[in-house]
Scaffold this motif. Structure first.
Motif, PDB file in Angstrom:
ATOM      1  N   LEU A 209      11.535   0.927  11.198  1.00  0.00           N
ATOM      2  CA  LEU A 209      10.150  -0.386  11.192  1.00  0.00           C
ATOM      3  C   LEU A 209       9.696  -0.237   9.931  1.00  0.00           C
ATOM      4  N   VAL A 210       8.960   1.418  10.140  1.00  0.00           N
ATOM      5  CA  VAL A 210       8.122   1.570   9.401  1.00  0.00           C
ATOM      6  C   VAL A 210       8.406   1.529   7.350  1.00  0.00           C
ATOM      7  N   LYS A 211       9.804   1.460   7.556  1.00  0.00           N
ATOM      8  CA  LYS A 211      10.160   1.245   5.924  1.00  0.00           C
ATOM      9  C   LYS A 211      10.514  -0.252   5.493  1.00  0.00           C
ATOM     10  N   GLU A 212      10.339  -0.976   6.838  1.00  0.00           N
ATOM     11  CA  GLU A 212      10.966  -2.583   6.600  1.00  0.00           C
ATOM     12  C   GLU A 212       8.933  -2.880   6.366  1.00  0.00           C
ATOM     13  N   VAL A 213       7.803  -2.250   6.853  1.00  0.00           N
ATOM     14  CA  VAL A 213       6.232  -2.506   6.571  1.00  0.00           C
ATOM     15  C   VAL A 213       5.879  -2.062   5.485  1.00  0.00           C
ATOM     16  N   GLN A 214       6.720  -1.216   4.892  1.00  0.00           N
ATOM     17  CA  GLN A 214       6.193  -0.899   3.155  1.00  0.00           C
ATOM     18  C   GLN A 214       6.965  -1.661   2.442  1.00  0.00           C
ATOM     19  N   GLN A 215       7.991  -1.974   2.155  1.00  0.00           N
ATOM     20  CA  GLN A 215       8.494  -3.089   1.494  1.00  0.00           C
ATOM     21  C   GLN A 215       7.610  -4.225   2.032  1.00  0.00           C
ATOM     22  N   ALA A 216       7.662  -4.490   2.870  1.00  0.00           N
ATOM     23  CA  ALA A 216       6.749  -5.946   2.878  1.00  0.00           C
ATOM     24  C   ALA A 216       5.879  -5.790   1.533  1.00  0.00           C
ATOM     25  N   VAL A 217       5.061  -5.054   2.018  1.00  0.00           N
ATOM     26  CA  VAL A 217       3.799  -4.509   1.564  1.00  0.00           C
ATOM     27  C   VAL A 217       3.656  -4.379   0.101  1.00  0.00           C
ATOM     28  N   ASN A 218       4.379  -3.605  -0.150  1.00  0.00           N
ATOM     29  CA  ASN A 218       5.193  -3.250  -1.479  1.00  0.00           C
ATOM     30  C   ASN A 218       5.297  -4.870  -3.020  1.00  0.00           C
ATOM     31  N   ALA A 219       5.931  -5.606  -1.750  1.00  0.00           N
ATOM     32  CA  ALA A 219       6.353  -6.444  -2.367  1.00  0.00           C
ATOM     33  C   ALA A 219       5.193  -7.828  -2.414  1.00  0.00           C
ATOM     34  N   MET A 220       4.488  -7.810  -1.603  1.00  0.00           N
ATOM     35  CA  MET A 220       3.200  -8.439  -1.401  1.00  0.00           C
ATOM     36  C   MET A 220       1.576  -8.175  -2.165  1.00  0.00           C
ATOM     37  N   ARG A 221       1.593  -6.533  -2.814  1.00  0.00           N
ATOM     38  CA  ARG A 221       0.933  -5.904  -2.774  1.00  0.00           C
ATOM     39  C   ARG A 221       0.152  -6.721  -4.031  1.00  0.00           C
ATOM     40  N   PRO A 222       1.255  -6.553  -5.324  1.00  0.00           N
ATOM     41  CA  PRO A 222       0.710  -7.215  -6.619  1.00  0.00           C
ATOM     42  C   PRO A 222      -0.247  -9.053  -6.223  1.00  0.00           C
ATOM     43  N   ALA A 223       0.047  -9.699  -5.474  1.00  0.00           N
ATOM     44  CA  ALA A 223      -0.318 -10.379  -6.016  1.00  0.00           C
ATOM     45  C   ALA A 223      -1.747 -10.409  -4.333  1.00  0.00           C
ATOM     46  N   LEU A 224      -1.811  -9.908  -3.674  1.00  0.00           N
ATOM     47  CA  LEU A 224      -2.491  -9.350  -2.764  1.00  0.00           C
ATOM     48  C   LEU A 224      -4.208  -9.156  -3.242  1.00  0.00           C
ATOM     49  N   GLU A 225      -3.624  -8.362  -4.155  1.00  0.00           N
ATOM     50  CA  GLU A 225      -4.631  -7.275  -5.029  1.00  0.00           C
ATOM     51  C   GLU A 225      -5.207  -8.539  -5.866  1.00  0.00           C
ATOM     52  N   GLY A 226      -3.956  -9.258  -6.596  1.00  0.00           N
ATOM     53  CA  GLY A 226      -4.685 -10.644  -7.593  1.00  0.00           C
ATOM     54  C   GLY A 226      -5.946 -11.226  -6.652  1.00  0.00           C
ATOM     55  N   ALA A 227      -5.540 -11.776  -6.201  1.00  0.00           N
ATOM     56  CA  ALA A 227      -5.992 -12.202  -4.917  1.00  0.00           C
ATOM     57  C   ALA A 227      -7.704 -11.975  -4.252  1.00  0.00           C
ATOM     58  N   GLY A 228      -8.078 -10.949  -4.578  1.00  0.00           N
ATOM     59  CA  GLY A 228      -8.846  -9.689  -3.839  1.00  0.00           C
ATOM     60  C   GLY A 228      -8.699  -9.537  -2.871  1.00  0.00           C
ATOM     61  N   PHE A 229      -8.358  -8.455  -2.072  1.00  0.00           N
ATOM     62  CA  PHE A 229      -7.682  -8.093  -0.901  1.00  0.00           C
ATOM     63  C   PHE A 229      -7.235  -6.290  -0.950  1.00  0.00           C
ATOM     64  N   SER A 230      -7.183  -5.855  -0.295  1.00  0.00           N
ATOM     65  CA  SER A 230      -6.741  -4.925  -0.149  1.00  0.00           C
ATOM     66  C   SER A 230      -6.175  -4.067   1.700  1.00  0.00           C
ATOM     67  N   VAL A 231      -5.485  -3.552   1.235  1.00  0.00           N
ATOM     68  CA  VAL A 231      -4.134  -3.608   2.075  1.00  0.00           C
ATOM     69  C   VAL A 231      -4.599  -2.175   3.278  1.00  0.00           C
ATOM     70  N   GLN A 232      -4.465  -2.172   4.238  1.00  0.00           N
ATOM     71  CA  GLN A 232      -4.825  -0.843   5.241  1.00  0.00           C
ATOM     72  C   GLN A 232      -3.476  -1.223   6.368  1.00  0.00           C
ATOM     73  N   ILE A 233      -2.974   0.063   6.243  1.00  0.00           N
ATOM     74  CA  ILE A 233      -1.486   0.154   7.449  1.00  0.00           C
ATOM     75  C   ILE A 233      -1.614   1.362   7.933  1.00  0.00           C
ATOM     76  N   THR A 234      -1.366   1.400   9.776  1.00  0.00           N
ATOM     77  CA  THR A 234      -2.032   1.396  10.473  1.00  0.00           C
ATOM     78  C   THR A 234      -0.310   1.441  11.725  1.00  0.00           C
ATOM     79  N   THR A 235       0.394   2.746  11.185  1.00  0.00           N
ATOM     80  CA  THR A 235       2.083   2.644  11.837  1.00  0.00           C
ATOM     81  C   THR A 235       1.836   4.240  12.942  1.00  0.00           C
ATOM     82  N   GLU A 236       2.830   4.064  13.506  1.00  0.00           N
ATOM     83  CA  GLU A 236       3.531   4.996  13.841  1.00  0.00           C
ATOM     84  C   GLU A 236       4.836   5.015  13.713  1.00  0.00           C
ATOM     85  N   PRO A 237       6.009   6.260  13.661  1.00  0.00           N
ATOM     86  CA  PRO A 237       7.468   6.212  13.313  1.00  0.00           C
ATOM     87  C   PRO A 237       8.304   5.372  14.415  1.00  0.00           C
ATOM     88  N   LEU A 238       8.882   3.861  13.808  1.00  0.00           N
ATOM     89  CA  LEU A 238       9.411   3.199  15.651  1.00  0.00           C
ATOM     90  C   LEU A 238      11.208   3.084  14.748  1.00  0.00           C
TER      91      LEU A 238
END
Length: 367
Positions: A209-238
């Motif tokens: 699941l950590v890998k899936e979360v990272q892939q989703a964030v990486n896919a959305m990161r350019p759009a989020l940063e372009g809209a003025g957002f920063s992303v903070q991730i807190t996970t544990e291996p699952l």
């Protein structure tokens, strides 16, 4: 006990009718002969062993009186039973003819089974009416959502064909964006519809699941940063059995929802274990949802106030897709308010990946 009320009443009524008939014959005959023998003493000698013709006539008269009372009682009971059944039949005919507003009348509610049958029929009719209204609303909303990108595509293509527009990369990218919007809308509709019919199949396998979360964030990161957002991730291996692509799709929908409606700032993504459940949360810094809208936020085509919907767009299907994917995994989606006053959307599903309801087959691993 109430489920046997009708049969008990029928048995009791028929027993009373039979008892009245027997008592009328016995008591009537006893009274008649008592009076008769006082007025007309019998001749000396032993009484006859068998009834005479007059005795049979007398018994027949009292039997006919008892039968008349029995018929009268049976007819009254029959009318009480048939009244709600006739109303039920009439209501069924009207619904079959297309009148979904038709309802049956229970009448005498002391007949427990017939009253319960009428109540169940009316509940079914109301459900049919609600489904029909929901389908009409869905069709109108889907047509509205499809009309905008199709109109843009048609106008642009006509402009290209007529030479009004010059072909260039910007125009092609705009057309591609509209096609992608259409594809996303169709996919969201497919997921929600399959979920409503309990046919949303999942490809369940051991997933990081950590890998899936990272892939989703990486896919959305350019759009989020372009809209003025920063992303903070807190996970544990699952690593657990689930459909990783669907979980990623739900997380992308939550991130897109935050990009459209949240105040620019930090988006926090948390993934942790809560007893026997996995919780994936997306929290923003505001402005949050109103209490009225929060109650229906995960419904299909649900939107906040019209001004925000016009400003930020969206089909109103993103959160319903999140709910559909969570429920297909045997879990649920929920909303709460963060300490900063923002929104917290959570996907919750069991660690074992098995559905919590009877639709376990939909999440079984495909062979």
């Amino acid at each position: 006990m109430r489920h046997y009320r009708l049969s008990r009443q029928i048995t009791l009524s028929m027993s009373i009718v039979a008892a009245i008939a027997v008592l009328m014959v016995f008591v009537g005959t006893f009274i008649f002969y008592t009076i008769y023998l006082i007025w007309f003493p019998p001749p000396p000698g032993p009484p006859p062993l068998l009834p005479e013709a007059s005795d049979f006539i007398l018994i027949a008269i009292f039997l006919l009186l008892g039968l008349a009372i029995a018929i009268h009682t049976a007819l009254r009971l029959t009318r009480r039973i048939l009244a709600p059944l006739n109303s039920l039949a009439e209501g069924a005919r009207k619904i079959a003819a297309g009148d979904l507003t038709a309802r049956a009348v229970a009448g005498d509610r002391s007949l427990g089974e017939t009253a319960q049958l009428v109540d169940d029929f009316n509940a079914m009719a109301q459900r049919l009416q609600d489904v029909a209204q929901s389908m009409a609303s869905w069709n109108a909303t889907i047509a509205h959502e499809l009309r905008t990108p199709l109109t843009i595509l048609r106008g642009s293509l006509h402009g290209l064909a007529d030479g009004v527009f010059e072909p260039n990369d910007k125009l092609f990218r705009s057309l591609l964006t509209q096609v992608e919007n259409l594809s996303r809308l169709v996919e969201d509709l497919r997921v929600v519809t399959l979920s409503d019919s309990q046919r949303l199949d999942l490809r369940v396998e051991r997933t990081d699941l950590v890998k899936e979360v990272q892939q989703a964030v990486n896919a959305m990161r350019p759009a989020l940063e372009g809209a003025g957002f920063s992303v903070q991730i807190t996970t544990e291996p699952l690593t657990l059995p689930c459909d990783g692509a669907r979980i990623r799709q739900a997380l992308l929908a939550l991130l897109e929802n935050a990009r459209r409606y949240a105040t620019p700032g930090t988006i926090e993504i948390r993934m942790n274990l809560d007893k026997q459940d996995v919780v994936i949360a997306v929290a923003d810094e505001g402005p949050g949802l109103s209490a009225e809208f929060a109650a229906r936020a995960f419904d299909a085509f649900a939107r906040a106030e019209p001004s925000r919907s016009r400003k930020f767009g969206g089909s109103g299907l993103g959160l319903s897709v999140v709910r559909a994917i969570a429920e297909a995994h045997g879990g649920h989606a929920r909303y709460s308010t963060s300490e900063k006053g923002g929104s917290v959307f959570e996907i919750v599903f069991p660690i074992d990946g098995a559905p919590a309801d009877s639709n376990a087959a939909s999440c079984a691993p495909k062979v």
